[in-house]
Scaffold this active site. Sequence first.
Site, PDB file in Angstrom:
ATOM      1  N   ALA A  42       9.629 -22.920  11.486  1.00  0.00           N
ATOM      2  CA  ALA A  42       8.517 -22.874  10.528  1.00  0.00           C
ATOM      3  C   ALA A  42       9.019 -22.363   9.190  1.00  0.00           C
ATOM      4  O   ALA A  42       9.805 -21.403   9.160  1.00  0.00           O
ATOM      5  CB  ALA A  42       7.408 -21.965  11.051  1.00  0.00           C
ATOM      6  N   HIS A 450      -3.935   9.157 -14.137  1.00  0.00           N
ATOM      7  CA  HIS A 450      -4.744  10.034 -13.294  1.00  0.00           C
ATOM      8  C   HIS A 450      -6.087   9.356 -13.062  1.00  0.00           C
ATOM      9  O   HIS A 450      -6.640   8.770 -13.970  1.00  0.00           O
ATOM     10  CB  HIS A 450      -4.971  11.373 -13.995  1.00  0.00           C
ATOM     11  CG  HIS A 450      -5.864  12.299 -13.223  1.00  0.00           C
ATOM     12  ND1 HIS A 450      -5.414  12.962 -12.097  1.00  0.00           N
ATOM     13  CD2 HIS A 450      -7.164  12.627 -13.389  1.00  0.00           C
ATOM     14  CE1 HIS A 450      -6.421  13.688 -11.616  1.00  0.00           C
ATOM     15  NE2 HIS A 450      -7.488  13.501 -12.376  1.00  0.00           N
TER      16      HIS A 450
END
Lengths: 474, 507
Positions: A42, A450
């Site tokens: 695959a 932050h």
Amino acid sequence: MVVGDVSTGTELAIIGAGPGGYVAAIRAGQLGLDVTLIEKDAWGGTCLNYGCIPSKALITATDVGYEADTAEEMGIHADVKVDVDQMTTWKDGVVDQLTSGVEKLCKANGVNLVEGVAEFESENKLRVAHAGDGQGSETIEFENAIIATGSRPIEVPGFEYDGEHVLSSRDVLDLDRVPESMVVVGGGYIGMELSTVLAKMGCDVTVVEMLDDILAGYEEDVTSVVRQNAQDLGIDFRFGEAASDWEKRDGDIVVTTENEAGEEFRYATEKAFVAVGRQPVLDTLNLDAIGLEPNEDGHLETDNQAETDVEGVYAIGDVATGPMLAHKASKEGQVAAEAIAGEPAALDYQAVPAAVFTDPEIGTVGMTEQEAEDAGFSPAVGNFPMRASGRSLTTGNDDGFVRIVADEESGFILGAQIVGPEASELVAELGLAIEMGATLEDVAATIHTHPTLSEGVMEAAEHALGHAIHTLNR
Amino acid sequence: MPTEFKLPDVGEGVAEGEIVAWLVSEGDTVEEDQPVAEVETDKAVVEVPSPYDGTVKQLHYAEGDVVPVGNVIVTFNVEGEDDLDATPAPDETPAADEDADTETAEAASAASSGSGRTFAPPSVRRLARELDIDLASVSGSGPSGRITEGDVRAAAESGGESEARGEASAPKSAVTKVTDDAESDEPKSAVSKVGASGAAAEPSAAAGREKTLAAPATRRVAEELGVNIDDVPASEEREDGAFVSEAAVREYADAQQAAQAADTAEVRAGDAVSGEREERVPYRGVRRTIGKQMAESKYTAPHVTHHDTAVVDALADVREELKPVAEERGFRLTYMPFIVKAVVAGLKQHPYLNSQLDEENEEIVLKNYYNIGIAVATDAGLMVPVIRDADEKTVPEIAEEMRDLIEKARERSISREEMQGGTFTLTNFGAIGGEYATPIINYPETAILGLGALEERPVAEDGDVVAKETLPLSLSIDHRVIDGAVAAEFANTVQEYLENPSMLLLE
């Protein structure tokens, strides 16, 4: 040549279309080489089809369910129902999208795709046997070849995979329902990642590990966070035991283990999942035909351009020496392709990051403190506990830490170990820092957003410099 | 196989040593443990033995160079093959200019410390491969010696010879350029010429900007070098303004220094006409070690000096009496052994004078052993041999030990161990003359006693002035640990013993 064979010629033949092989093929195509990519199974290889991608899909899906189910502290009361069929469909959809993307990208870059099993016939010829009766075979004459056949799970004697009672990782990722119970043989990263998935889906998991801790190779304070969380999820650990036998009993099975003293233990379980590691796939290649031999560990030795001892034959990814990691394979594929195209590429990266998608995640890169010491550095170490991170607390997961290892004298960052939410992502910043030769001060002086987990990286650097703000300095 | 030999740690806490002399030359065959170099560290000259059997392939430093511990000083061929010409050594540093050498070597070692790792970003690594430059031999001009693109290009332009590498920031080249342009009276134009990276922007546009883009580490370097980053010529113009790289900051700083150096050179050249008015002596070795230690002591421990005078007639009598006895036994009796004994007696009664401040753990370590250092002036400078466990030794024993140690110190054959572990120090400046001084504590000890000249001085006694043998005492203390009153009490005790030497019999 066998009657009926078709013979073609190519500048570069690549055996295996995993994250090493397909990346090499695309890069070589970009550089104008005539490339033939051969895959027996695959497009995308183990990573896309049976490894990283489906496992991460399941990990995320089960995380969503588990978190919703356990968020009462946050005021969320959910009655979570898991539809395994739906989950599998979604997961398969993700895999399909990626594998077809690989196929399209290869074609768009002019790569010839060939399906079949390749073996060397001589130093410049491969024979590719096509799947299915009467499909025939073809011979491909090459100027250069890249071996990228990857790896397969190691079998434990007496525990041959049958897909029903004894499962490989590939089988576990393809389960159509959650088993009642599972004995997982091996506490490495594959065993631990899938144990976590199974436990979060309500499976009763027992991990049997021959050594006395999970995740061999990681430092104790790293593994202990993961081990503790796994125990909190209900996973049982049996250390110092090796699986020796199993038998059917009343529809279930009984797994027998043995400790070093020869004592036997028996565990009744619905299924056993054997995850004791992976081995390179080299036995299908007829390496004798080109005079190449794996080393003692079963890998191929290569130089800094991924070339083997045989000129024009390269080896990348799991078959080459080094850690078995998709991103390492991809980088080697790029270097090999560029080297073949005549570019001055070389494998000179300073640090290969690694991630384990347990709960919490582990992300590491570069050297540990001990490794830095062994390499002759005098290490400066900075720590930041996740419980001191505002963002970490707001995710509801505050286990773990960020640790940065640097050279005390120059401040150069040498390594990092991160345990905690998104550790696999956070470690990227420090990988870049190592590659760039950044110092502790560079990282500490860089403003971090932050409130984010990445602030922990900055804080750990500050801690190493002795001026952390949100934790006590040494 | 070539094997690198790094300067070993020649004593606890020693960061660097000066190569006083090479005992071998390149090409010499050496045996394991054969001394290869004399290295001066922290007041002692030690011989550094070879760890290998083999031949000396390369000596990495010149005599007189100061080498950080851990830097490679010798490359050996360990099989003993003489393949000196086989492979050119990657970092051949010896060159005429010693200072430049040291700098280059330090930078190179910083960028490739530890396991020979080289610190450079991936793009620079690729460039090095393209230009066929061995990164391990390039000295980095980036932070902590990181190798930049400019360094690699400079190395390539210089034909891959290491001496020329990193010239972009080498003061020497800057001097030449600046001097050449001295007429122009425009230092900034000179600066731009120094740049070898080709990245320097128009100097006129660069100077005195209001806003400058730069990495945090670059700003820090600018601050350290005392350079206003807005004055540094821009490395490149970006959308948001001028961008300055660290290399540019260093170049600018070097150029400014070079300009100053040129001025100084001119001034000195002018002086030369009328004869040498100044002489420059290298601040090296023992002088530098003493300097560092003194500065550390003075700036760490707040010094207070207590002065007093002991009247030591009785001690002089005792010494006179015992001198012939000592000579018979084959040693010369000085006052020092008595003073050592008196000091030990004082220390026993005032233990804080025999202590050390453990700053890290915030504890005062009182020492129940008495290792008395004796400061000795030698040709090379001050050295302090230590008499261990002086409390357990007799006056003759101390006298003999002192004689041996002082002799060794003067011959500079004294070992580091013999100068370590002191708990209190005596310095006898009076041997040369003078009364009082301000001794600097032999840090991390907390006190030092200086002795003035022992001689007859006027002393007031019952209303009369009489001549007496007196010994001026100067006691410096670390005021963090010891208060003035304790110092005075200690001085009193020592005085008491010195004035009544018979009390020493009880010690």
